[in-house]
Design a protein around this motif. Structure first.
Motif, short mmCIF file in Angstrom:
data_model
loop_
_atom_site.label_atom_id
_atom_site.label_comp_id
_atom_site.label_asym_id
_atom_site.label_seq_id
_atom_site.Cartn_x
_atom_site.Cartn_y
_atom_site.Cartn_z
N UNK A 296 0.84 -1.19 0.00
CA UNK A 296 0.00 0.00 0.00
C UNK A 296 0.88 1.25 0.00
N UNK A 297 0.53 2.22 -0.85
CA UNK A 297 1.27 3.47 -0.93
C UNK A 297 0.86 4.40 0.19
N UNK A 298 1.86 4.96 0.87
CA UNK A 298 1.59 5.93 1.93
C UNK A 298 1.29 7.29 1.30
N UNK A 299 0.19 7.90 1.69
CA UNK A 299 -0.22 9.19 1.12
C UNK A 299 -0.59 10.15 2.23
N UNK A 300 -0.41 11.45 1.95
CA UNK A 300 -0.89 12.51 2.82
C UNK A 300 -2.11 13.14 2.17
N UNK A 301 -3.09 13.48 2.96
CA UNK A 301 -4.34 14.00 2.42
C UNK A 301 -4.67 15.34 3.07
N UNK A 302 -5.43 16.14 2.32
CA UNK A 302 -5.97 17.40 2.82
C UNK A 302 -7.43 17.46 2.42
N UNK A 303 -8.16 18.33 3.10
CA UNK A 303 -9.56 18.54 2.76
C UNK A 303 -9.70 19.84 1.98
N UNK A 304 -10.61 19.92 1.02
CA UNK A 304 -10.84 21.19 0.31
C UNK A 304 -11.16 22.30 1.30
N UNK A 305 -10.61 23.45 1.04
CA UNK A 305 -10.78 24.60 1.95
C UNK A 305 -11.80 25.56 1.38
N UNK A 306 -12.67 26.02 2.24
CA UNK A 306 -13.63 27.03 1.82
C UNK A 306 -12.89 28.31 1.47
N UNK A 307 -13.23 28.89 0.34
CA UNK A 307 -12.54 30.08 -0.14
C UNK A 307 -13.35 31.34 0.13
N UNK A 308 -14.05 31.38 1.31
CA UNK A 308 -14.82 32.58 1.61
C UNK A 308 -13.93 33.72 2.07
N UNK B 23 -5.57 22.58 5.68
CA UNK B 23 -6.35 22.17 6.83
C UNK B 23 -7.10 23.32 7.45
N UNK B 24 -6.50 24.47 7.51
CA UNK B 24 -7.13 25.61 8.19
C UNK B 24 -8.03 26.35 7.24
N UNK B 25 -9.30 26.48 7.61
CA UNK B 25 -10.24 27.21 6.76
C UNK B 25 -10.08 28.69 6.96
N UNK B 26 -10.17 29.43 5.85
CA UNK B 26 -10.09 30.89 5.92
C UNK B 26 -8.68 31.41 5.90
N UNK B 27 -7.69 30.55 5.75
CA UNK B 27 -6.31 31.02 5.72
C UNK B 27 -6.01 31.61 4.36
N UNK B 28 -5.38 32.77 4.34
CA UNK B 28 -5.05 33.43 3.08
C UNK B 28 -3.91 32.69 2.42
N UNK B 29 -4.06 32.41 1.13
CA UNK B 29 -3.00 31.77 0.37
C UNK B 29 -2.11 32.83 -0.23
N UNK B 30 -0.84 32.51 -0.38
CA UNK B 30 0.13 33.48 -0.88
C UNK B 30 0.63 33.03 -2.23
N UNK B 31 0.53 33.90 -3.24
CA UNK B 31 1.00 33.58 -4.58
C UNK B 31 2.50 33.77 -4.65
N UNK B 32 3.17 32.93 -5.46
CA UNK B 32 4.61 33.03 -5.60
C UNK B 32 4.97 34.28 -6.36
N UNK B 33 5.97 35.07 -5.84
CA UNK B 33 6.45 36.29 -6.51
C UNK B 33 7.59 35.91 -7.42
N UNK B 34 7.26 35.22 -8.50
CA UNK B 34 8.30 34.80 -9.40
C UNK B 34 8.52 35.83 -10.48
#
Length: 423
Positions: free
Chosen positions: A60-72, A401-412
């Motif tokens: 069995x392959x070991x995997x890490x999972x996350x839940x979809x985050x509300x984007x409110x 995991x944390x709902x409502x956390x602001x995501x940061x876009x890469x400044x490339x």
């Protein structure tokens, strides 16, 4: 006889007892052998079962999972910005000569109209003196011609002179008047040129460069040579920050929208600003829109010319969920995510992507919100494959995991113009 009978009876009893003890010994030995054999068989069976369990577990392959985050909550778009002074002006000489003296060096805070330097202009001084002499001569000639014209005009009334001669005198006066005006304009021009001997600060600011010293030849460029910059003055109490916003976010960045700056050397400190204006058009070459963010810098914490990261708070739009960018599979038949079923098997789900926010991507459709989505799925992963869910690592635990956390876009360097949503 009686004694012999008793001996024979004892011998028979003893002979009967001996076989019974022997039989019991054999029974016990058989029981021991059977017990040892059963123990061996059972231990071998247990080892084989354990080996099968270990093999199944290893398969069995070991995997890490996350839940979809509300984007409110608003999502953080981070782009590189070029910090510039609100006013940034090179100071050139307007007249030729030699630098007599300078009064402000780099780092000096100057006020509007403050003297920065003086230029010695002997040629201009001589030209001005000659022009003033010509002006005096023109004034004398005009005064004489005007007196003559007035006299001949009076004599014409009594027909003492002819009309032709009178017109000639009046015309000569008008010509002398034009010469006088020309001399006056020439003197005024040279006086203005002479006034350029003194170089003044055009506004309140800081001298960021001084490129001349006493005795240096000053060429204003009028002789055909290149003009040389004397000083550079910047007004840094207010800054302009220019940002190239990718086309994907151009509609979401508007004038009067709030933003803030962060510096690499002080990432925890925020410098608030506001979008002053946008180009309202996309550059057809770079596919970006130029945006100006004004920042108050009266405390002098920010330096003109510095590199900064500009943070824009963008709305989540119509996409109900977001996922980390490393949770998607880009297959020939569309974008998919690998989810884990309740019995720990893989199920591939087709999704439609919304706005790419850099480290997180909005999912427009395809998810219900309760799925367990695999992070970093293998390209070879297929439906029905057994997997083993392991706790996420610390660097991935906050990915979704944390709902409502602001995501940061890469400044490339490309400003994250399309990201994973366009792959």
């Amino acid at each position: 006889m009686e004694g012999k009978g008793l001996e024979r009876h004892d011998d028979n009893a003893h002979a009967t007892a001996m076989p019974k003890r022997a039989r019991w010994g054999v029974v016990v030995a058989v029981i021991v052998v059977l017990a040892l054999a059963a123990q061996g068989i059972w231990s071998r069976h247990s080892a084989h079962a354990a080996l099968e369990r270990d093999a199944a577990h290893a398969g069995q392959t070991s995997v890490e999972v996350v839940h979809p985050q509300k984007s409110d909550a608003s999502l953080d778009l981070v782009l590189p910005g070029n910090v510039q002074a609100f006013l940034d002006t090179p100071i050139y000489a307007r007249t030729n000569g030699y630098l007599r003296k300078w009064y402000a060096d780099i780092g000096a805070h100057v006020k509007a109209g403050q003297l920065l330097a003086e230029i010695d202009t002997p040629e201009v001084d001589d030209q001005l003196r000659a022009a003033r002499a010509d002006l005096a001569n023109a004034q004398a000639n005009y005064a004489l011609s005007r007196t003559t014209a007035d006299r001949w005009t009076d004599m014409l009334k009594s027909n003492s002179v002819s009309k032709q001669e009178t017109d000639e005198k009046v015309g000569d006066m008008l010509a002398k008047k034009a010469t006088l005006d020309s001399s006056r304009f020439n003197v005024a021009r040279l006086e203005k040129t002479q006034s350029f001997q003194k170089v003044f600060a055009p506004f309140d600011g800081i001298v960021t460069a001084r490129n001349v010293d006493v005795g240096a030849l000053i060429d204003a460029g009028s002789s055909g040579g290149p003009a040389k910059e004397l000083f550079h003055v910047a007004q840094a109490d207010r800054l302009r920050v220019y940002v190239s916003v990718p086309q994907a976010y151009a509609q979401q960045v508007q004038a009067q929208q709030t933003a803030y700056l962060t510096l690499t050397e002080a990432p925890a400190k925020h410098y608030p600003g506001k979008v002053a204006r946008t180009a309202a058009s996309v550059d057809p070459t770079q596919r970006t829109m130029l945006v100006e963010v004004d920042v108050d810098n009266r405390n002098g914490d920010l330096l003109p010319g510095a590199y900064a990261q500009v943070h824009f708070a963008l709305g989540a739009g119509s996409a109900p969920f977001t996922l980390p960018g490393n949770a998607f599979l880009f297959r020939p038949d569309g974008v998919k995510v690998a989810t884990v079923t309740p019995d720990n098997h893989v199920k591939l789900v087709a999704v439609s992507l919304g706005t790419d926010f850099g480290t997180r991507v909005a999912v427009a459709s395809g998810l219900q919100g309760d799925e367990r989505v695999i992070l970093n799925p293998q390209d070879s992963i297929v439906n029905g494959a057994p997997v083993r869910v392991v706790p996420p690592k610390k660097d991935n635990a906050g990915g979704g995991a944390a709902s409502g956390t602001a995501a940061t876009a890469n400044a490339n360097a490309d400003g994250a113009s399309s990201g994973k949503a366009g792959q």
